[in-house]
Design an enzyme around this catalytic site. Sequence first.
Site, PDB file in Angstrom:
ATOM      1  N   CYS A  28      -6.587 125.519  -3.012  1.00  0.00           N
ATOM      2  CA  CYS A  28      -6.839 124.338  -3.831  1.00  0.00           C
ATOM      3  C   CYS A  28      -6.308 123.069  -3.164  1.00  0.00           C
ATOM      4  CB  CYS A  28      -6.202 124.502  -5.201  1.00  0.00           C
ATOM      5  SG  CYS A  28      -7.041 125.689  -6.265  1.00  0.00           S
ATOM      6  N   HIS A  36      -5.673 119.699  -8.414  1.00  0.00           N
ATOM      7  CA  HIS A  36      -4.670 119.789  -9.469  1.00  0.00           C
ATOM      8  C   HIS A  36      -3.355 119.171  -9.030  1.00  0.00           C
ATOM      9  CE1 HIS A  36      -2.466 123.133  -7.493  1.00  0.00           C
ATOM     10  NE2 HIS A  36      -3.667 123.610  -7.154  1.00  0.00           N
TER      11      HIS A  36
END
Length: 269
Positions: free
Chosen positions: A244, A228
């Site tokens: 992440c 992301h």
Amino acid sequence: VDAAHVDEDSDIEQASWQPDAEQATQRRKTAAKHVAVLTPDVAARLQKIEDFLKSDQILEAHQELSEIYWKHREHRPLIQKQIDETASIIFTTPERQFAEPHFVDYGETLGSIAKKYNVPWQYLARLNRVDPDDLQAGQQLKVVQGPFGAVVDLNEFCLTVHAHGWYLHCYSIGTGAHDGTPTGEFKVEEKLDNPTWYNPDGGVVEADDPENPLGEFWLGLGNHIGIHGTIDPDSIGKAVSRGCIHLNDGDIDEVFALLNVGSKVIVRR
């Protein structure tokens, strides 16, 4: 031309330290000091690349460059400029055609055309500098056969997008703190534009909220792990996230346009 080989089990030097930006930079500098020490195989490949480029054989040159990129990581600094240039000509420049172009038929959309070539419609729009709403029957489009995949090198803070092993681009990333980013082979399970963030500690941050830590795009890999954007550009090149993989806004925009649901993502150290 055969696809270049992505060596998933390459003999990368295993580091015992916790990676951070300073150590990654030092690693690259150390590699750069040794690029002049070439094996006969690499020296021969470099000569072939030079000959291919002189005769404008871009595909052949790029295949050789991609082989070096994956199999000889220590020589990446030596070829980085060339491989970025040949990748740009093949994958992002609409003027040069390396396969039969696609002529838009009546009733076709950019989405339906993209499915035929297993790439996101966003990629075809960027490649051909075309607005999906302005597509016309008979229009010629440059196309590339997908799917694209990605290899994430955690110790190098690098995400490399490739097409069947052919290098496309390398992006700087941030990763999970304390080895929090899992390694292994994944597939993109979902693509979200302007994602909502559900805080594991409780609470929700809505899409388009400037405090949303996911940024503008989310590529879900399963188990709450994904690729992301970020609202903290200083985190790129550091291991500070919950797990992440995150990129700068401009970079996640490009990666989102390249990877599709089902795209293979390898994460390794």
